[in-house]
Enzyme design. Structure first.
Site, PDB file in Angstrom:
ATOM      1  N   TYR A  61       0.829  -1.204   0.000  1.00 29.56           N
ATOM      2  CA  TYR A  61       0.000   0.000   0.000  1.00 29.56           C
ATOM      3  C   TYR A  61       0.865   1.256   0.000  1.00 29.56           C
ATOM      4  O   TYR A  61       1.726   1.439   0.871  1.00 29.56           O
ATOM      5  CB  TYR A  61      -0.941   0.020   1.199  1.00 29.56           C
ATOM      6  CG  TYR A  61      -2.064  -1.002   1.121  1.00 29.56           C
ATOM      7  CD1 TYR A  61      -2.374  -1.660  -0.072  1.00 29.56           C
ATOM      8  CD2 TYR A  61      -2.827  -1.316   2.243  1.00 29.56           C
ATOM      9  CE1 TYR A  61      -3.393  -2.586  -0.130  1.00 29.56           C
ATOM     10  CE2 TYR A  61      -3.861  -2.230   2.189  1.00 29.56           C
ATOM     11  CZ  TYR A  61      -4.141  -2.875   1.001  1.00 29.56           C
ATOM     12  OH  TYR A  61      -5.166  -3.795   0.942  1.00 29.56           O
ATOM     13  N   PRO A 231     -16.131  -2.457   0.474  1.00 29.28           N
ATOM     14  CA  PRO A 231     -17.541  -2.723   0.815  1.00 29.28           C
ATOM     15  C   PRO A 231     -18.478  -1.555   0.522  1.00 29.28           C
ATOM     16  O   PRO A 231     -19.689  -1.758   0.406  1.00 29.28           O
ATOM     17  CB  PRO A 231     -17.474  -3.004   2.319  1.00 29.28           C
ATOM     18  CG  PRO A 231     -16.319  -2.172   2.790  1.00 29.28           C
ATOM     19  CD  PRO A 231     -15.310  -2.280   1.680  1.00 29.28           C
ATOM     20  N   LEU A 232     -17.933  -0.350   0.425  1.00 29.71           N
ATOM     21  CA  LEU A 232     -18.761   0.819   0.121  1.00 29.71           C
ATOM     22  C   LEU A 232     -18.811   1.104  -1.380  1.00 29.71           C
ATOM     23  O   LEU A 232     -19.431   2.091  -1.802  1.00 29.71           O
ATOM     24  CB  LEU A 232     -18.246   2.050   0.881  1.00 29.71           C
ATOM     25  CG  LEU A 232     -18.409   1.982   2.401  1.00 29.71           C
ATOM     26  CD1 LEU A 232     -17.665   3.126   3.075  1.00 29.71           C
ATOM     27  CD2 LEU A 232     -19.883   2.022   2.796  1.00 29.71           C
ATOM     28  N   GLY A 235     -18.249   4.519  -2.908  1.00 25.27           N
ATOM     29  CA  GLY A 235     -19.228   5.576  -2.647  1.00 25.27           C
ATOM     30  C   GLY A 235     -20.411   5.629  -3.588  1.00 25.27           C
ATOM     31  O   GLY A 235     -21.183   6.593  -3.570  1.00 25.27           O
TER      32      GLY A 235
END
Length: 325
Positions: A61, A231-232, A235
């Protein structure tokens, strides 16, 4: 309150996980900036203020800077270490010169990756280590030897995988003396193949579903914690804007907004609550450093508990854009 598989194994994991992929600035070799560390610290404080205690990293990351930013926070506030469950991943290697990007589950790479992550994170041990993407050259006995050394040295407490099928997990598990405890997968209202695979049994529609058959059932039977990355859905359902999105996504975003208003909560809590309502005890990994967005997830577990079967199916059917058979 649902007891999830990690908690059943005695790991003090929160229901929602803070994902650290945005930490550390850009995906480049530039030095880590103080402002990036401050941004990460504000995100961590926001997460902890609403009960999030599990932190998800990966050695890649922002080219290692995400772990480094987190490590600087822990150096300044070492008391936080025992309040957190820290998970990281290894196994993805970037291209170097004429060598392409690749996956690497060799013992040498696993051991070197863990030592590097421990150094960047400024910790003595990891609570959980995940293998990031399936390596076609994986040899379970070699992985088992690496895991054994890491366990014996106290550097890693538990092991898991990410983006693996049921067959791949069973293959790896065949050489391991201890159970794999996590499988992290992309799951959201916009990524539904994990549900459609089961719904489409004995139907022609199932031919086009690309998801490991029996994976959800296997993980539940073996108490492998399923974690959901993205999981979102970037947006899509929580205010990013749906202009240009398919009709089913637009309709579902409107439904989420309506349900949130009716229940006096946030769209984020509805979207995550929908995932957490599933009996597998899914842990969403929220990959955001935005303090407001992190705080907006506070009510997710309660919404999962309150969500009716009819509400859950309303969201599922709306997002898939096709009525149930």
């Amino acid at each position: 309150m649902k007891i999830i598989p990690l908690q059943q194994r005695g790991i003090a994991a929160s229901r929602v996980i803070m994902g650290c992929m945005p930490f550390g600035g850009g995906w480049n070799r530039d030095p880590l900036l103080a402002e990036d560390v401050l941004k990460a610290e504000k995100a961590l404080d926001a997460a902890m203020s609403i009960g999030i205690s599990m932190i998800d990293h990966a050695n890649i990351y922002t080219m290692g800077k995400a772990e480094e930013a987190f490590g600087r926070i822990l150096k300044n506030r070492p008391e936080l270490r025992e309040q957190l469950v820290i998970q990281t991943k290894c196994g993805i290697r970037f291209g170097e010169g004429d060598v392409p990007g690749r996956f690497d589950f060799s013992q040498e790479h696993i051991l070197e990756s863990v030592d590097a992550s421990l150094s960047r994170l400024s910790v003595d041990y990891l609570d959980v280590l995940l293998l990031h993407r399936p390596d076609p050259l994986m040899e379970p006995e070699e992985v088992a030897e690496a895991f054994g050394k890491l366990k014996a040295s106290g550097k890693v407490r538990y092991f898991g995988v990410s983006n693996m099928s049921a067959a791949q997990i069973r293959f790896l598990q065949s050489a391991l003396p201890e159970p794999l405890v996590v499988n992290q997968l992309e799951m959201s209202l916009a990524k539904l193949d994990w549900l459609d695979q089961g719904v489409h049994v004995n139907q022609q529609a199932g031919v086009n579903v690309n998801f490991s058959e029996g994976l959800m059932e296997y993980c539940q039977m073996e108490k492998v914690q399923i974690q959901a990355w993205a999981p979102l859905a970037q947006g899509r359902f929580t205010g990013r804007g749906v202009e240009g999105e398919p009709a089913n996504i637009q309709a579902t975003a409107a439904m989420v907004q309506r349900m949130a208003a009716e229940k006096g909560t946030t769209p984020e809590a509805i979207v995550l609550g929908w995932l957490m309502r599933h009996p597998a005890g899914i842990q969403p990994v929220i990959g955001s450093s935005n303090v407001e967005r992190i705080l907006a997830t506070k009510d997710a577990e309660r919404q999962a508990q309150l969500m009716t079967r009819e509400e859950w199916y309303s969201l599922y059917v709306s997002s898939r854009g096709v009525n149930m058979p």
